[in-house]
Design an enzyme around this catalytic site. Structure first.
Site, PDB file in Angstrom:
ATOM      1  N   HIS A 156       8.078  14.925   8.775  1.00  0.00           N
ATOM      2  CA  HIS A 156       7.330  14.644  10.160  1.00  0.00           C
ATOM      3  C   HIS A 156       7.634  15.320  11.042  1.00  0.00           C
ATOM      4  O   HIS A 156       7.304  15.389  12.067  1.00  0.00           O
ATOM      5  CB  HIS A 156       8.109  13.060  10.285  1.00  0.00           C
ATOM      6  CG  HIS A 156       7.733  12.159   9.593  1.00  0.00           C
ATOM      7  ND1 HIS A 156       6.330  11.673   9.261  1.00  0.00           N
ATOM      8  CD2 HIS A 156       8.398  11.158   8.688  1.00  0.00           C
ATOM      9  CE1 HIS A 156       6.332  10.545   8.378  1.00  0.00           C
ATOM     10  NE2 HIS A 156       7.520  10.419   8.238  1.00  0.00           N
ATOM     11  N   HIS A 190       4.634   7.773   4.030  1.00  0.00           N
ATOM     12  CA  HIS A 190       4.299   7.673   5.479  1.00  0.00           C
ATOM     13  C   HIS A 190       3.385   9.129   5.462  1.00  0.00           C
ATOM     14  O   HIS A 190       3.668  10.204   4.981  1.00  0.00           O
ATOM     15  CB  HIS A 190       5.385   7.982   6.483  1.00  0.00           C
ATOM     16  CG  HIS A 190       6.360   6.941   6.149  1.00  0.00           C
ATOM     17  ND1 HIS A 190       7.610   6.762   5.358  1.00  0.00           N
ATOM     18  CD2 HIS A 190       6.335   5.840   6.970  1.00  0.00           C
ATOM     19  CE1 HIS A 190       7.960   5.594   5.848  1.00  0.00           C
ATOM     20  NE2 HIS A 190       7.328   5.030   6.674  1.00  0.00           N
ATOM     21  N   ASP A 214       9.357   6.429  -1.010  1.00  0.00           N
ATOM     22  CA  ASP A 214       9.365   5.358  -0.253  1.00  0.00           C
ATOM     23  C   ASP A 214       7.816   4.303  -0.327  1.00  0.00           C
ATOM     24  O   ASP A 214       7.798   3.520   0.100  1.00  0.00           O
ATOM     25  CB  ASP A 214       9.581   5.414   1.307  1.00  0.00           C
ATOM     26  CG  ASP A 214       8.883   6.897   1.887  1.00  0.00           C
ATOM     27  OD1 ASP A 214       8.057   7.350   1.120  1.00  0.00           O
ATOM     28  OD2 ASP A 214       8.912   6.913   2.820  1.00  0.00           O
ATOM     29  N   ASP A 262       4.576  10.950  -0.193  1.00  0.00           N
ATOM     30  CA  ASP A 262       5.243   9.923   0.572  1.00  0.00           C
ATOM     31  C   ASP A 262       4.506   8.880   1.097  1.00  0.00           C
ATOM     32  O   ASP A 262       3.118   8.989   1.325  1.00  0.00           O
ATOM     33  CB  ASP A 262       6.071  10.790   1.608  1.00  0.00           C
ATOM     34  CG  ASP A 262       7.084   9.998   2.644  1.00  0.00           C
ATOM     35  OD1 ASP A 262       8.181  10.091   2.093  1.00  0.00           O
ATOM     36  OD2 ASP A 262       6.842   9.276   3.137  1.00  0.00           O
TER      37      ASP A 262
END
Length: 362
Positions: free
Chosen positions: A181, A219, A306, A217
């Protein structure tokens, strides 16, 4: 007479190289804002020790990475941002009445940025300018841990670099805090330095004409996308929870394809809440088809756990078997792969998850 390798020696030589630095444990973020409630942060040091447990269960022993110079970090991140990260904790602690971690209370809005907003001369202004959200508190050891994680990623890239297209070598960077991120000049979502982007750039610098980043991931890898969005030499592919209802909210849609020389070099595969193995693996096949068309000489895998069905802040519902099948498909792609650890916050589940993925790359 040539020496004969024992089974254990052959296994060691064929094994995935693993890089880990205990300095990554020193970052201990406390602040996390969820739905208006301040609660304990999920990005805890025991994430790293749990992953290490899974690695060692496979008979793999990590190596310590060499130190990383500022110039290496500067291949992705701006000088001003790196300088901010280095001094932020000390300048924050010097403020009257400051809390234990640096957390912003204002970010420049698009209107401010359009009018030429700058970070300013004080830590209060710089903190909001150089962070995207409140999920990346900066404590006294954040810089040290983030730098150690980046060193692991760069070591993994170096391990597979240099004529690696035919070698089939792979390496795993046990990175914590994660990185995907983080933009070139902005932290966000538990991430400070973009480990995957640094690995991809190292592979380019070591001679790979084309490099791909595959992010699985839960996200969207928005920082990695941002680092390469206008470049044609790095393909970024991310399969993730639909940002219409999931972090990072504002980017990660299928319409984002890159700009300029990067047009067509970015592929997002957003998935609806509750997506399980079958649809997730189908999206992975689409991703691998895109990688095949691009023809990279090396691959960076942003490995987030995740997406697991056991994730405390879950959106997707991938099983341990689903992750193992994904690993087999990615390994079968046949490119040297730097595996960079991203998210995954169910500490109890992490040993089994990483132990189920790495064997595909042995």
């Amino acid at each position: 007479m040539p020496s004969v390798q024992t089974h254990d020696e052959r296994r060691k030589n064929d094994a995935v190289k693993v890089f880990y630095d205990e300095a990554q444990l020193r970052h201990t973020p406390q602040f996390f804002l969820q739905r208006g409630v301040v609660r304990p942060n999920f990005e805890v040091p025991t994430r790293a020790t749990a992953l290490l447990e899974g690695v060692r269960s496979l008979g793999l022993e990590p190596e310590s990475p060499p130190g990383v110079p500022d110039v290496a970090l500067g291949t992705v991140h701006t000088h001003a941002y790196l300088a901010f990260l280095q001094r932020a904790a000390a300048e924050w602690a010097a403020l009257p009445g400051a809390g234990p971690e640096a957390v912003p209370n204002l970010h420049p809005s698009p209107e401010m940025l359009a009018q030429g907003a700058q970070p300013g001369a004080t830590i209060l202004g710089q903190l909001g300018y150089y962070t995207a959200d409140t999920a990346c508190p900066i404590g006294p050891h954040t810089w040290q841990s983030a730098r150690a994680a980046a060193a692991c990623a760069l070591a993994a890239a170096e391990a597979i670099a240099g004529g690696a297209a035919a070698s089939g070598r792979h390496a795993y960077a046990l990175c914590r805090p994660p990185g995907h991120h983080a933009y070139p000049a902005r932290a966000g979502g538990h991430c400070y330095l973009n480990n995957a982007a640094l690995a991809a750039q190292r592979l380019r610098d070591r001679g790979a004409a084309r490099v791909a980043v595959l992010d699985i991931d839960s996200h969207h890898g928005n920082g990695t996308q941002g680092a390469f969005y206008d470049r044609g030499d790095v393909l970024t592919v991310s399969l993730h929870g639909d940002p219409a209802g999931y972090y990072p909210w504002y980017v990660g849609t299928a319409s984002e394809r890159g700009i300029g020389p990067g047009e067509g070099r970015n592929l997002n595969l957003p998935l609806p809440r509750g997506t399980a193995d079958a649809a997730w693996l189908e999206a992975l096949r689409t991703a691998l088809d895109a990688l095949t068309r691009f023809g990279p000489e090396a691959l960076v895998l942003s490995l987030g756990f995740d997406a697991s069905e056991h994730e405390p802040l879950g959106f997707l519902a991938v099983t341990n078997e689903g992750f193992s099948r994904a690993a087999e498909a990615i390994a079968a792609f046949g490119r040297p792969t730097a595996i960079i650890q991203e998210g995954g916050y169910n500490v109890d589940a992490l040993p089994g998850l990483v132990a189920g993925v790495l064997p595909a790359f042995l």
